[in-house]
Scaffold this motif. Structure first.
Motif, PDB file in Angstrom:
ATOM      1  N   PRO A 398       0.832  -1.219   0.000  1.00  0.00           N
ATOM      2  CA  PRO A 398       0.000   0.000   0.000  1.00  0.00           C
ATOM      3  C   PRO A 398       0.859   1.258   0.000  1.00  0.00           C
ATOM      4  CG  PRO A 398      -0.865  -1.598   1.572  1.00  0.00           C
ATOM      5  CD  PRO A 398       0.450  -2.147   1.089  1.00  0.00           C
ATOM      6  N   VAL A 416      -4.667  -7.194 -13.199  1.00  0.00           N
ATOM      7  CA  VAL A 416      -4.837  -6.991 -11.762  1.00  0.00           C
ATOM      8  C   VAL A 416      -5.631  -8.164 -11.174  1.00  0.00           C
ATOM      9  CG1 VAL A 416      -5.834  -5.518  -9.973  1.00  0.00           C
ATOM     10  CG2 VAL A 416      -4.694  -4.489 -11.957  1.00  0.00           C
ATOM     11  N   GLY A 419      -6.931  -5.682  -5.630  1.00  0.00           N
ATOM     12  CA  GLY A 419      -6.543  -4.305  -5.389  1.00  0.00           C
ATOM     13  C   GLY A 419      -6.812  -3.423  -6.604  1.00  0.00           C
ATOM     14  N   ALA A 421      -4.759  -0.700  -9.270  1.00  0.00           N
ATOM     15  CA  ALA A 421      -3.469  -0.204  -9.738  1.00  0.00           C
ATOM     16  C   ALA A 421      -3.646   1.158 -10.394  1.00  0.00           C
ATOM     17  CB  ALA A 421      -2.864  -1.184 -10.741  1.00  0.00           C
ATOM     18  N   ASN A 450       0.454   1.695  -6.154  1.00  0.00           N
ATOM     19  CA  ASN A 450      -0.658   1.151  -5.378  1.00  0.00           C
ATOM     20  C   ASN A 450      -1.237   2.268  -4.519  1.00  0.00           C
ATOM     21  OD1 ASN A 450      -2.485  -0.173  -3.783  1.00  0.00           O
ATOM     22  ND2 ASN A 450      -1.012  -1.596  -2.852  1.00  0.00           N
ATOM     23  N   ASP A 455      -2.617  -4.758  -0.180  1.00  0.00           N
ATOM     24  CA  ASP A 455      -1.629  -5.117  -1.195  1.00  0.00           C
ATOM     25  C   ASP A 455      -2.269  -5.185  -2.583  1.00  0.00           C
ATOM     26  OD1 ASP A 455       0.404  -5.278   0.641  1.00  0.00           O
ATOM     27  OD2 ASP A 455       0.306  -7.459   0.849  1.00  0.00           O
ATOM     28  N   LEU A 456      -1.542  -4.708  -3.560  1.00  0.00           N
ATOM     29  CA  LEU A 456      -1.928  -4.835  -4.958  1.00  0.00           C
ATOM     30  C   LEU A 456      -1.230  -6.064  -5.529  1.00  0.00           C
ATOM     31  CD1 LEU A 456      -2.917  -3.894  -7.813  1.00  0.00           C
ATOM     32  CD2 LEU A 456      -0.865  -2.439  -7.886  1.00  0.00           C
TER      33      LEU A 456
END
Length: 482
Positions: A398, A416, A419, A421, A450, A455-456
């Motif tokens: 993040p 993706v 998350g 982007a 991100n 978390d991405l």
């Protein structure tokens, strides 16, 4: 009381613990069976002492972000309110330059009487109470102008350790004079040392005031002292809003002699003393030593991970992400990672470094990196690679961002997984949501960020004539890599 400044030396290849320990992810960052790294355990010991004012980590610049992450986790889990500082080496230069620069840092920030406690980050000490009792003894001796080393009572004739012959006990404490140092003796000599009962393994841990060390360095290694003073004048503050981070100047650092603190100072100084360790100690120098931390079954096997053993005895088996089955074998070490497998007889675990040497000669990446590679912004994992394609899983923390960059030879597709982007692609800036994708042509400036609080995770598919990690041109970077 003078402030106590633990200096944590973080780095080293740990080649005898390949394939888990590698150049890009060395032994201090390895997770032990309890899930904690050797570096994290060192930080906990460092923070648990009396009058600790600051913890200075001296490490290679490549390990800065991983070291900082470990420090953060320890502070959060232990609720310690200890400051963290970092001194970053451009390349390795042995222990004397590192420790002396740490002394210059401590003298400038905390005064000439600051007491330094030098701790390598690849040792395992489990009896924290006994360790801190010995540190208190060392701090007293250091305050009297002594250079203190911690000696481990030699329990077996190890030929891979340095030895210290103890002298007379000084005063009413535990500290003893030092008669001589012996570096990695023959087996016959090591057996003599153990039988005498008067020898200690050299632990590589030290305690002294900043001024005492620098005075002795100037007396016994004047060329190094002069070069280090020039290097210190050129050391500069790195850009970091939260941390005290100093970058060592590469040009002047290269002029510093490559010597250990033992050879440069301790072996020549009349002020050296040894404090016999009352605590347990292991340098975790082989797979046998690491395996001893695991429980043993009725057949003498020690295992970690998903394993099946039939008619097998006295084996060490570690598996990261798949089943390992063994049948009818004994006295083997089997270590399975996603991209490399080690099978060795227990009698030859000290020779694992020869595998690393061979891989380096071959130019094989397995000596250097894992499939999962840490980056300041998160991690990437190589899932599959073939002719003209590579598939990666990226995990971006993040608020983190990759550099603004461009590739000459490859294009990239980003999908993706979870998350959101934020993507800069040429002149465009767009948000890509879960289950959406975008395409980055070769030659386009681009950046991945991100903006979220989780978390991405995304899948990156690369295609092109060349897919090496060095096909990258950085234009801007939050982590000083431009």
């Amino acid at each position: 009381m003078n402030p106590l400044i633990p200096i944590v030396l973080s780095g080293g290849a740990g080649t005898r613990l390949w394939p888990v320990s590698r150049e890009g992810h060395p032994k201090p960052f390895m997770k032990l069976p309890d899930g904690q790294s050797l570096l994290a355990k060192t930080y906990l010991r460092a923070m648990g002492g009396d009058h600790v004012a600051d913890v200075l980590t001296i490490t290679n610049r490549d390990y800065y972000f991983s070291s900082k992450d470990e420090f953060n986790r320890v502070v959060e889990q232990s609720s310690c309110n200890v400051k963290g500082s970092f001194l970053l080496e451009p390349f390795g230069r042995n222990t004397a330059p590192a420790i002396a620069l740490g002394a210059l840092w401590a003298r400038e920030l905390h005064g000439p009487g600051a007491t330094l406690l030098v701790l390598p980050s690849d040792h395992l000490i489990q009896d924290a109470r006994a360790f801190h009792a010995n540190v208190r003894e060392a701090v007293v001796a250091a305050g009297e102008g002594q250079l203190v080393t911690f000696g481990i009572p030699a329990a077996s004739p190890e030929t891979g350790f340095g030895y210290i012959e103890g002298g007379e006990t000084l005063g009413t404490g535990l500290a003893r004079g030092i008669r001589r140092f012996t570096e990695k003796p023959s087996l016959a000599k090591a057996q003599e040392f153990v039988a005498s009962g008067n020898y200690f393994w050299n632990s590589g841990m030290f305690c002294f005031t900043a001024d005492t060390l620098l005075e002795e360095l100037a007396a016994h290694a004047p060329q190094m002292h002069q070069a280090l003073m020039a290097c210190w004048e050129n050391t500069w503050q790195a850009s970091d809003d939260k941390w005290r981070v100093l970058e060592i100047d590469a040009q002047t650092f290269g002029d510093v002699p490559d010597l250990s603190i033992d050879y440069a100072v301790m072996e020549h100084s009349s002020r050296g003393v040894v404090v016999p360790a009352a605590f347990d100690w292991s340098d975790i120098g082989s797979w046998n030593a690491l395996g001893a931390l695991l429980p043993e079954d009725e057949q003498g096997n020690r295992t970690q991970g998903d394993t099946v053993l039939i008619k097998a005895s006295n084996n060490l088996i570690q598996s990261e992400d798949r089943l390992v089955a063994v049948l009818g074998v004994d006295h083997l070490v089997i270590v399975d990672t996603p991209d490399a497998l080690l099978v060795a007889h227990k009698d030859h675990v000290q020779d694992v470094r020869q595998v690393v040497t061979e891989l380096r000669t071959m130019g094989h990446d397995c000596y250097r990196t894992h499939r999962t590679v840490s980056r300041p912004w998160g991690t990437y994992t190589v899932l599959e690679e073939g002719s003209r394609f590579k598939i990666k899983r990226l995990e971006v923390r993040p608020g983190a961002a990759l550099s603004l960059q461009m590739h000459h030879y490859r294009s990239e597709h980003w999908i993706v997984v979870s998350g959101v982007a934020k993507v800069i692609n040429g002149e465009r800036e767009i948000d890509i949501n879960t289950n959406e994708s975008t395409y980055i042509p070769a030659g386009h400036k681009h950046r991945l960020l991100n903006p979220g609080v989780v978390d991405l995770v995304l899948i990156e598919v690369q295609s092109g004539d060349y897919l090496g990690e060095d096909d990258i041109v950085r234009f801007d970077d939050h982590y000083g890599r431009v």
